[in-house]
Design a protein around this motif. Structure first.
Motif, PDB file in Angstrom:
ATOM      1  N   GLN A 183     -50.409  34.590  19.653  1.00  0.00           N
ATOM      2  CA  GLN A 183     -51.240  34.116  18.543  1.00  0.00           C
ATOM      3  C   GLN A 183     -50.421  33.848  17.281  1.00  0.00           C
ATOM      4  OE1 GLN A 183     -54.437  36.768  16.997  1.00  0.00           O
ATOM      5  NE2 GLN A 183     -55.832  35.389  18.078  1.00  0.00           N
ATOM      6  N   GLU A 207     -49.120  30.000  17.326  1.00  0.00           N
ATOM      7  CA  GLU A 207     -49.898  28.933  17.943  1.00  0.00           C
ATOM      8  C   GLU A 207     -50.073  27.741  17.003  1.00  0.00           C
ATOM      9  OE1 GLU A 207     -54.075  29.514  18.739  1.00  0.00           O
ATOM     10  OE2 GLU A 207     -54.195  31.108  17.236  1.00  0.00           O
ATOM     11  N   LEU A 241     -52.681  34.281  22.953  1.00  0.00           N
ATOM     12  CA  LEU A 241     -53.464  33.205  22.345  1.00  0.00           C
ATOM     13  C   LEU A 241     -54.966  33.448  22.399  1.00  0.00           C
ATOM     14  CD1 LEU A 241     -51.553  30.054  23.649  1.00  0.00           C
ATOM     15  CD2 LEU A 241     -51.690  30.840  21.284  1.00  0.00           C
TER      16      LEU A 241
END
Length: 795
Positions: free
Chosen positions: A321, A324, A291
């Protein structure tokens, strides 16, 4: 762990002062490292930005006109990227002292006057957010003191927790302890959930491949959520404990993390491939982007949360990522799981990723609270973001441990604590701590340990719980429990101190090195016992138990020589652990004392040159040291070992005490050493058996001594110890000392011969000696040397 007392008061009715709460927690084993009551915001007013233009002399600064209700607009230079006209902002006026003792002064910044500061949350120490200035609600009135509208009455307590208390990494966990200490009712959060008719199990499935790394995994689904700012109560709660508000979905997860102590992760469901979540172990060289935007190469056997095509999270550590939650997210899948503490700890350390989630999972989260945690976070999301909650929880737990059963004896509690504790008090305390009583009689109770307490495994652990809740300061001292402030060391400890003090007297410095070492260090050290590996090492530098003192001592020698030290004389006293097939446990612990010598042993001056350590100096230290301890007869037998250029076993009466030698150059190369290094190692337990218990003063003789020199011609290959043993075996008290005074080779001796001269001193404390009796003793020595060693007297 940061605890807000305002937040804590949601679960228990606290009437004590912050100072009293701090003392109670510390005495119950939850040490309070700091306490901070709300900041003073005197001089900080509500202002409105009336004008915001680019600074004429700086690209990243703005020149603002701010109305603070005093009738004039302040000119303030601001560096925040989010400042704009029309904003309500906190303004620190000239003379204001902000938290951290920072005083606001009138200043010129790049040629423009600045009469105050528009503050961020970090500058007001409300949170760590410093990406921009703090934006206030539009309805807040200009000129109002900031402290009138922003609640600063909270007290923040920071706990320094031991690793065995994962339950205290939450407000509920701390409230539970306080409820037991203060005998208060614990009020857990209550809520209702409205579910849709769509079954969650019809939309998604979960498969656990790595059942060791993830014994339980559960998800819930919410559709049609609206990503927005969090409600004020939610963002302020997080800001109170130093967590920046992000959005209503992420904040809900963080709130429940701090409330219940169980990490949660939320995925954007539309970014997931397929309709299956798979928990598996990582493969070799697998890479992911977390992330925070950082790419990581995963160590093998890392727990991964995956969709049908790709990893979407590192289990128990951090999300990825590619899944997310963003401002465009509408459908979310919420994960709550139980991960194996050992696996999470190992992966976290190898990756260098230390998160709020990994901190809790590696200590041990509660595997049985997953349903409640999921329902709690869903209730907050539905309240703050709306949406439709799918019916039911997808909950997979193929292997889950049963709760621990412990029998607690009432008389044992009283015996250990040292005071009478009533049965009702014991049961009340344990009930408040959520221990479940499953059976009882007059003498004992049988308990189920709550699953959020993985550290409680035995009866003594339960007794400790009772004692800490009573309060250690409330337990009266008793005579039988008092321990002297200073205790005399036992005999072995006293002897060990003597062993070390003698080496200090010989000019050596004691060192303490780590008893764990990397496996590679063993490889550098040549022919020593292969060390035992630690199953789950803290780091690669501590992956093995040392099987010799030498490797770490060589590291110290190398460290010193790399810093221009020219002389190193060190010793270490410690335990080594090596494999032993004869032992029932397969290992053997041995207490050793070791000495290492390198470089100069005497500094040069105008009188003469310096001298360096060599084998003879080492041998002299060994002999002098052992003689001082009480070993009168020591011999040396050559032994082979690839770690040493020369190595000799140290023998006393047929028993091997240890060894000494010059460390070989191939080993020294591994430690970047070019100087000769000499080492000896002795087994301490064997030394204890022969050590002189007491050293008595003997008055020097008042009668004259007689000195004689005896020179023996022997074979060049013969060791001097054999001749020395003859003097040692002489059955007379008159021979007080003997030592080698010279060794000669050359004419008129043969090539294979040498002459060794001993200097002898005879004396008596009772009378003057006669030359004739000394002649008789010397004659006996000469005859024994001739008969046993074919040594001829040189005349």
């Amino acid at each position: 762990m940061k605890i807000s007392l305002n937040w804590l008061s949601k679960y228990i009715n606290i009437s004590k002062s912050p100072e009293e709460i701090s003392d109670l927690l510390t005495m119950a084993g939850l040490e309070v490292s700091s306490m901070k009551t709300g900041n003073s915001f005197d001089g900080v007013l509500i202002g409105e930005v009336k004008e915001c233009v680019k600074h004429p002399n700086a690209d990243k600064l703005s020149l603002c006109k701010v109305d603070i209700g005093t009738g004039e607009e302040l000119s303030i230079v601001c560096g925040a990227p989010n400042v704009k006209t029309g904003m309500k902002v906190p303004v620190a006026t000239v003379g204001t002292i902000l938290p951290g003792d920072f005083k606001i002064k009138k200043a010129k910044i790049r040629g423009e006057e600045s009469r105050g500061m528009i503050c961020s949350e970090k500058e007001l120490q409300i949170s760590d957010s410093h990406e921009g200035i703090m934006v206030l609600p539009d309805e807040w009135k200009i000129g109002t003191p900031f402290s009138d509208l922003y609640d600063t009455s909270d007290t923040l307590i920071e706990l320094d927790l031991t690793p065995n208390r994962p339950d205290a990494l939450s407000h509920i966990g701390v409230a539970r302890d306080l409820s037991a200490i203060l005998n208060l009712d614990l009020q857990k959060p209550s809520f209702k959930l409205d579910e849709s008719k769509v079954e969650a199990s019809s939309e998604y499935t979960v498969e656990i491949e790595d059942q060791v790394g993830c014994p339980r995994f559960a998800v819930r689904i919410i559709k049609n959520v609206k990503i927005d700012k969090s409600p004020e109560w939610l963002s302020k709660s997080l800001e109170a404990v130093g967590i920046r508000s992000i959005n209503n979905i992420v904040d809900a997860s963080n709130y429940v993390l701090m409330e219940l102590g169980h990490p949660i992760h939320t995925f954007d469901m539309d970014k997931l491939s397929g309709n299956k979540i798979i928990i598996r172990s990582s493969s070799k060289d697998e890479q992911v982007v977390t992330l925070d935007g950082i790419k990581h190469k995963l160590p093998e056997d890392t727990v991964l949360v995956c969709d049908e095509d790709k990893p979407v999270g590192i289990g128990g550590i951090m999300g990825l990522q590619n899944s997310e939650v963003s401002d465009d997210t509408t459908n979310i899948l919420i994960e709550c799981a139980y991960f194996d503490p050992g696996k999470i700890r190992k992966s976290s350390k190898k990756l260098g990723l230390y998160t709020e989630a990994s901190k809790r999972f590696e200590r041990g989260c509660d595997p049985n609270d997953i349903e409640f945690v999921l329902d709690r976070v869903c209730s907050i999301i539905l309240e703050s973001a709306g949406g439709e909650l799918s019916k039911g929880i997808i909950d997979i737990f193929p292997s889950l441990k049963d709760k621990v059963k412990i029998k607690l004896r009432y008389n044992r509690v009283n015996s250990v604590i040292g005071m009478e504790v009533s049965e009702s008090t014991i049961k009340d305390i344990l009930g408040k701590l959520e221990f479940e009583i499953i059976s009882e009689n007059d003498d004992n109770i049988e308990l189920l340990v709550p699953s959020f307490r993985p550290d409680v495994e035995r009866e003594i652990d339960v007794i400790e719980e009772v004692a800490r809740i009573i309060g250690y300061d409330n337990i009266p001292p008793s005579e039988h429990a008092l321990i002297p402030l200073s205790a005399s060391p036992d005999n072995n400890e006293s002897q060990n101190i003597k062993l070390k003090n003698m080496l200090v007297g010989f000019g050596f410095n004691e060192i303490y090195t780590n008893s764990l070492m990397p496996y590679e260090l063993w490889k550098l050290s040549g022919d020593i016992d292969e060390p035992i590996r630690v199953t789950n090492p803290i780091s690669m530098d501590m992956e093995c138990l040392r099987s010799s003192l030498m490797p770490r001592m060589l590291e110290v020698v190398s460290y010193n020589f790399n810093r221009q030290r020219k002389s190193v004389k060190l010793f270490e006293d410690g335990i080594i652990i090596a494999p032993d097939k004869k032992s029932e446990t397969g290992v053997k612990e041995t207490h050793k004392i070791a000495v290492i010598i390198a470089g100069e042993i005497s500094a040069g001056n105008w009188i003469g040159e310096n001298s360096s350590a060599d084998y003879f100096f080492l041998k002299g230290v060994v002999e002098a040291y052992l003689k001082a301890i009480g070993f009168s007869t020591v011999t040396f037998a050559e032994s082979s070992n690839s770690s040493y250029h020369k190595r000799y076993d140290i023998i006393n009466n047929g028993s091997k005490l240890g060894f000494m030698g010059e460390i070989s150059q191939p080993v020294l190369n591994g430690f970047d050493l070019e100087v000769g290094v000499f080492y000896f190692e002795l087994e301490v337990d064997l030394l204890f058996k022969e050590m002189k218990k007491d050293i008595a003063f003997i008055e020097p003789s008042k009668y004259p001594s007689i000195m004689r020199d005896l020179s023996f011609i022997v074979e060049d290959s013969m060791q001097s110890e054999k001749l020395t043993a003859i003097f040692e075996g002489t059955k007379t008290d008159l021979l007080k000392s003997y030592k080698i005074s010279s060794v000669y080779k050359g004419s008129p001796l043969n090539e294979n011969e040498k002459s060794i001269t001993y200097h002898l001193i005879f004396s008596s404390n009772e009378r003057t000696l006669e030359e004739s009796e000394i002649d008789k003793i010397c004659e006996g020595i000469i005859n024994v040397a001739s008969d046993s060693l074919n040594a001829n007297l040189r005349v």
